[in-house]
Design a protein around this motif. Structure first.
Motif, PDB file in Angstrom:
ATOM      1  N   ARG B  81       5.895   2.511  -2.443  1.00 30.84           N
ATOM      2  CA  ARG B  81       7.331   2.316  -2.679  1.00 30.84           C
ATOM      3  C   ARG B  81       8.076   2.727  -1.426  1.00 30.84           C
ATOM      4  O   ARG B  81       7.715   3.695  -0.757  1.00 30.84           O
ATOM      5  N   VAL B  82       9.099   1.999  -1.105  1.00 28.04           N
ATOM      6  CA  VAL B  82       9.933   2.380   0.026  1.00 28.04           C
ATOM      7  C   VAL B  82      11.358   2.614  -0.481  1.00 28.04           C
ATOM      8  O   VAL B  82      11.871   1.864  -1.295  1.00 28.04           O
ATOM      9  N   SER B  83      11.930   3.726  -0.023  1.00 29.80           N
ATOM     10  CA  SER B  83      13.296   4.018  -0.434  1.00 29.80           C
ATOM     11  C   SER B  83      14.079   4.594   0.741  1.00 29.80           C
ATOM     12  O   SER B  83      13.505   4.958   1.770  1.00 29.80           O
ATOM     13  N   LYS B 129      12.188  -1.138  -2.457  1.00 28.56           N
ATOM     14  CA  LYS B 129      11.172  -2.008  -3.028  1.00 28.56           C
ATOM     15  C   LYS B 129      10.035  -1.163  -3.573  1.00 28.56           C
ATOM     16  O   LYS B 129       9.525  -0.284  -2.900  1.00 28.56           O
ATOM     17  N   SER B 130       9.691  -1.411  -4.818  1.00 28.40           N
ATOM     18  CA  SER B 130       8.500  -0.765  -5.348  1.00 28.40           C
ATOM     19  C   SER B 130       7.403  -1.824  -5.348  1.00 28.40           C
ATOM     20  O   SER B 130       7.656  -2.971  -4.999  1.00 28.40           O
ATOM     21  N   GLU B 131       6.216  -1.479  -5.743  1.00 31.81           N
ATOM     22  CA  GLU B 131       5.113  -2.436  -5.757  1.00 31.81           C
ATOM     23  C   GLU B 131       4.906  -3.067  -4.379  1.00 31.81           C
ATOM     24  O   GLU B 131       4.812  -4.291  -4.240  1.00 31.81           O
ATOM     25  N   LEU B 132       4.872  -2.238  -3.370  1.00 36.98           N
ATOM     26  CA  LEU B 132       4.627  -2.766  -2.027  1.00 36.98           C
ATOM     27  C   LEU B 132       3.204  -3.288  -1.925  1.00 36.98           C
ATOM     28  O   LEU B 132       2.290  -2.722  -2.514  1.00 36.98           O
ATOM     29  N   SER B 133       3.034  -4.339  -1.164  1.00 32.71           N
ATOM     30  CA  SER B 133       1.680  -4.793  -0.891  1.00 32.71           C
ATOM     31  C   SER B 133       1.032  -3.781   0.042  1.00 32.71           C
ATOM     32  O   SER B 133       1.714  -2.985   0.683  1.00 32.71           O
ATOM     33  N   TYR B 134      -0.300  -3.849   0.107  1.00 33.54           N
ATOM     34  CA  TYR B 134      -0.986  -2.879   0.941  1.00 33.54           C
ATOM     35  C   TYR B 134      -0.543  -2.993   2.390  1.00 33.54           C
ATOM     36  O   TYR B 134      -0.322  -1.999   3.075  1.00 33.54           O
TER      37      TYR B 134
END
Lengths: 388, 640
Positions: B81-83, B129-134
């Motif tokens: 997740r990025v915040s 964004k949550s559910e970031l790709s690897y």
């Protein structure tokens, strides 16, 4: 023996309990109470941010109440009884120390505790008082058997070294040091020749490397390393060992003249300092009340110890003199070593600050020491020339 | 006492030297104190100001939800997740611009995120964004140290590994809305309210919105804790203290009585049909399958479902995927209700089971004509034949004989008109109508003609598939009281109505015999569904059709419209209730196939296949949550 017992109880009832109570050194006792109350106040500030530690100040006060009882009872015990008890209690404590070696259980990383009935006790703490008694009784009895000279001190040294060796094995470096310091002080008072003192000093300095490499445990060695590093101004790894002492210095140094105010110390309130309610309690005092109050507390301690020493000087019997002086030395060692440790002058060895640090054992030992001083005060005119 | 040597003088001299030495050390310590507190004060003051310990709220790990064999139905999954954190940057738009070079963020969303971050408390992270790709996760992780205010981390997310299989039972979790916060802090004081708000505003925190997730919220939630972080003046984390007293306490696991494999089988068996099925363990009342299909995927709700996707689910009124048909859906029970009617008539003594009633295909009462589903009529039938052939005329007659009150009493004793408390959200009571009900609901008295409709399970009587399953379970258990339950180990549902309505065993044995006849004797309406394909044991059941619309006399004359000739929404619901094995009942089932038209054609085969699967699995294998208790008992038994 039976006749002397009766004589002493007669002696005890001759002057009523109330007279005895009134004759106690109340100035000294009140100063001790004041010191303990300062301890409660600082503990309140040190612990109130953490709900898990909410009961500590109250418990500290309660413990002091118990300790005060111990002090008064011990103080009212006739000096003769102390004298008779000296050897048996020393031997009993020694037996307990051996028992720790074989049956003891571990607390706080070292094997110091032994179970007697329902309670766990730390014989090494008893030893601080009983060694003082034994040394005092020894010098009292043997003084006239020697026409001076060095030999008289050798059995005394053995009295110290025997329990010290057992305690060092536990391992408890702080208490070992304490026994040597207070016992050594009594040998010094007994007139050890200066040239011997010099020689011991030289030998001690010379043996430091040997002790460092062969005697100390790894974790003790690390502490010494850290200590040397921070003392010489090298950059200490603040994440590890140096952390505690570095944070303590920041807390103390940021206090300034008058401190940040009661319960306003950012270092203390944010729980930077491990053990801040026990061994490092002085950091809270220094940060929140500043230099003036902190040095005032140290001076108050000097006054208390001075009063104790004055009692030793006024006593008639050698036993009373040595016992009171030894008790003063025991408490003094606690204070000096603790303060020096918190100020980053000596390595961190777990030595608490009497009456201020949270902890039951040191409280009772302190009470025992001052009880002995009070007993010496009440019995100051007794010559105690039994069997001599 | 003075000895040979002048001890007093020596002792006093030495004591004064020692006192002097001690005083000097004290003086040295005070000097050191002076050095630290006064001379180096400024340096340490700066150091103290730069020091910061931050307590970051750490949400607790929510307890899992498991099926009866410990298979996870609701668990956790790690997701990148990025915040952005406003207080750590002074150039929010710049940060956003930089971030959008690496992630696809629409300009509108960028503006939205910036305004979100400005509105929130400065330390509160705003999820970009949550559910970031690897790939995104690793790229942004590398970038994060050089972009203050950017926070990239792994977070634990609720996941539902069985997807839509348990959507209605489990419900789902979501970020707490203002309404949720209001509900969660009900009865709390201002301080507790603030704590609830603070916790549920955390980006990792979710709350149950429906189903078990909501009703067992307290059980599952756990207790929040803190992460104790040391930061420097720039706010960068220097280290994390390991403080077990501050760690969050995870929530407790919760066991359901359902069998995930049976549930999946049942849903697959429905195929494209919509409907509901309930499988009950007759002995324990355990609900083994609680099917409502079609369903939604609760995973879509965890991070907030888009309004467009939600609209699709909400607006599908024909298949109503959001609706828990097995618990919230009410259907006229149709002919499955005939056992209740027969039992009431027998108990009231208005008919002898051997008495024959003639069915010409219709029944006249007053000025109206009621029809039997079999236009040509059943001829002369006794109770057994009337049940297995599902003769409507027979039941019009006995319903009329006993009257609505007697009938309604029996219905209530079977659990109709009563909501079964399972510890889930939702659940309907349906309707078991009588005179008092009608006066209250419609302001009209009961008309005798309506009793006839109730006699064949049509009209105002409405039941949930759960109630139908309980009914057939009680018949199979020959009247024993059965309380359905779905929480195996978890908070006990608080039902304030203890259900205590015994049924006559002899009468129930008659009903069982008739249900066996339905699937296994000549004249039965569901002969093709009696064989479970397991050799010996057979299925015993009862078909039912639940009318969706009124059939006019004109339509009846020209032929009732069916199948392709009529809009799906107007077709009848197909019902089937059953138990198996017929000679030693273990499981009871109810199946509703919406707009499936014929109970025997659409519902009975589905019920048969699900039942056969239940028998194959033999879900009575000891559930995991009992096994632990049983092992404990076994050990103590062995010690004896």
């Amino acid at each position: 023996m039976a006749t002397t017992m009766r004589a002493s109880s007669l002696d005890f009832s001759r002057r009523s309990l109330w007279t005895q109570l009134g004759a106690l050194p109340w100035g000294l006792i009140l100063l001790i109470c004041a010191m303990a109350m300062i301890g409660v106040a600082i503990l309140h500030s040190a612990t109130f941010t953490n709900p898990e530690e909410a009961g500590l100040p109250i418990r500290h006060a309660t413990r002091f109440g118990v300790a005060l009882g111990v002090l008064l009872v011990a103080g009212l015990v006739p000096l003769k009884w102390w004298f008779w008890a000296a050897w048996p209690s020393y031997l009993a404590t020694l037996v307990l120390l051996v028992a720790v070696e074989f049956f003891g259980f571990t607390g706080g990383g070292a094997q110091r505790w032994v179970q007697i009935g329902p309670v766990g006790v730390q014989p090494s703490e008893f030893m601080k008082v009983t060694l003082t008694l034994a040394l005092a009784a020894y010098y009292h009895k043997r003084w006239n058997d020697f026409s001076g000279g060095f030999v008289i001190h050798l059995p005394a040294l053995a009295l110290i070294a025997l329990p010290a060796a057992l305690i060092f094995r536990q391992p408890d470096f702080g208490t070992t040091l304490a026994l040597f310091a207070s016992g050594g002080m009594m040998i010094f008072l007994a007139g050890l020749w200066w040239r011997v003192i010099m020689a011991i000093g030289v030998a001690a300095v010379a043996s430091i490397p040997a002790i460092y490499f062969f005697v100390l445990q790894d974790y003790q060695r690390e502490r010494v390393d850290t200590y040397v590093a921070q003392l010489t101004g090298q950059s200490v790894n603040v994440m590890d060992d140096g952390y505690q002492i570095e944070q303590a210095k920041i807390a103390i140094g940021s206090g300034g003249w008058t401190g940040k105010g009661y319960m306003e110390g950012t270092q203390s309130q944010l729980d930077y300092i491990p053990e801040q309610h026990t061994d490092f309690i002085l950091t809270v005092l220094a940060e929140e009340f500043g230099f003036l109050v902190t040095s005032g507390v140290l001076i108050l301690w000097m006054v208390i110890l001075g009063l104790g020493l004055a009692i030793a000087l006024r006593a008639a019997s050698l036993f009373a003199r040595f016992a009171a002086a030894g008790a003063v030395a025991t408490v003094a060692f606690y204070i000096l070593f603790n303060v020096a440790m918190v100020l980053g002058l000596v390595p961190v060895v777990g030595v608490p600050l009497p009456l201020l640090s949270y902890g039951g054992t040191v409280m009772i030992t302190t009470a025992g020491c001052f009880g002995l001083i009070c007993a010496a005060h009440l019995g100051r005119n007794e010559p105690l020339n039994t069997g001599a | 006492m003075s000895g040979k040597r002048p001890i007093d003088g020596l002792f006093n001299r030495r004591a004064l030297i020692a006192a002097g030495g001690g005083g000097a050390v004290f003086g040295g310590l005070i000097a050191r104190l002076f050095q630290l507190q006064i001379m180096e004060h400024e340096r340490f003051e700066v150091a103290a100001a730069e020091n910061g310990v931050r307590l970051d709220l750490a949400p607790p790990q929510r307890g899992r939800i498991l099926d009866r064999f410990g298979r996870p139905l609701a668990a956790h999954r790690q997701a990148g997740r990025v915040s952005i954190v406003r207080e750590q940057t002074n150039d929010l738009p710049g940060l956003m611009a930089e971030l959008s070079r690496h992630l696809d963020i629409s300009p509108e969303r960028q503006t939205r995120l910036i305004s979100d971050a400005r509105r929130q408390a400065s330390f509160q992270p705003v999820t970009v964004k949550s559910e970031l790709s690897y790939e995104d996760f690793s790229r942004l992780s590398v970038l994060a140290p050089s972009l203050p205010g950017l926070q990239v981390e792994m977070a634990s997310t609720r996941s539902y590994p069985r997807g839509r299989d348990f959507a209605h039972v489990l419900g789902y979790v979501a970020k707490a809305s203002e309404m949720d916060l209001e509900r969660l802090s009900e009865g709390a004081n201002a301080q507790e309210r603030a704590a609830v708000r603070r916790l549920f505003k955390h980006p990792d925190m979710r709350t149950g919105r429906s189903g078990v997730e909501r009703s067992a919220e307290d059980w599952l939630r756990g207790e929040a804790g803190f992460r104790k972080l040391e930061t420097n003046a720039a706010g960068r984390i220097i280290r994390e203290f390991d403080d077990p007293t501050l760690a969050p306490k995870p929530g407790r696991d919760l066991y359901l009585t359902v069998d995930a494999e049976l549930q999946k089988f049942a849903i697959d068996r429905f195929g494209v049909e919509s409907g509901a099925a309930v499988v009950l363990d007759i002995e324990t009342g355990d609900i083994l399958a609680f099917v409502s299909t079609p369903a939604f995927d609760p995973n879509d709700f965890v991070n907030g479902i888009s309004s467009a996707d939600y609209a699709v689910l909400r607006d599908d009124v024909e298949y109503s995927p959001l609706y828990h048909k097995a618990y919230d859906g009410t259907y006229p029970p149709g002919s499955t209700f005939k056992m209740v009617v027969a039992a009431a008539a027998l108990e009231a003594g208005v008919i002898d089971p051997n008495e024959r009633i003639y069915c010409p295909g219709h029944y006249r009462f007053g000025n109206n004509t009621w029809h039997c589903w079999k236009k040509r009529g059943h001829g002369s039938v006794n109770m057994h034949w009337a049940l297995k052939g599902s003769c409507d005329v027979y039941f019009y007659e006995i319903a009329r004989r006993m009257g609505i009150e007697t009938l309604a009493d029996m219905g209530k004793r079977f659990g109709f008109g009563q909501r079964w408390e399972l510890g889930l959200t939702g659940g309907r009571s349906g309707v078991m109508p009588n005179d008092a009900w009608k006066r209250a609901a419609r302001g009209e008295p009961w008309y005798e003609g309506e009793t006839l409709n109730i006699g064949i399970g049509q009209g105002q009587v409405a039941s949930t598939p759960l109630q139908l399953a309980v009914m057939s379970a009680r018949i199979a258990a020959e009247g024993k009281i059965i309380t359905p339950r779905i929480i195996g180990e978890g908070p006990r549902p608080d039902s304030d109505i203890p259900f205590d309505a015994p049924l006559d065993a002899a009468i129930m044995q008659r009903m069982k015999a008739a249900m066996y006849g339905v699937t296994s004797e000549a004249g039965g309406t569901a002969l093709r569904s009696g064989d479970l394909g397991l050799g010996g044991p057979r299925l015993a059941g009862k078909t039912g059709t639940s009318q969706v619309r009124r059939i006019s006399a004109a339509e009846r004359a020209t032929g009732i419209l069916k199948g392709e000739n009529i809009d799906r929404r107007l077709r009848d619901h197909a019902l089937f209730v059953a138990y198996a094995p017929h000679d030693d009942p273990k499981y009871a089932i109810s199946v509703v196939v919406e707009h499936g038209e014929g109970g025997s054609k659409a519902a009975a085969p589905v019920a048969r296949d699900i039942m056969a699967e239940a028998m194959r699995i033999d879900a009575r294998r000891t559930p995991s949550y009992i096994r632990t208790a049983a092992t404990g008992g076994g050990t103590s038994g062995g010690a004896r």
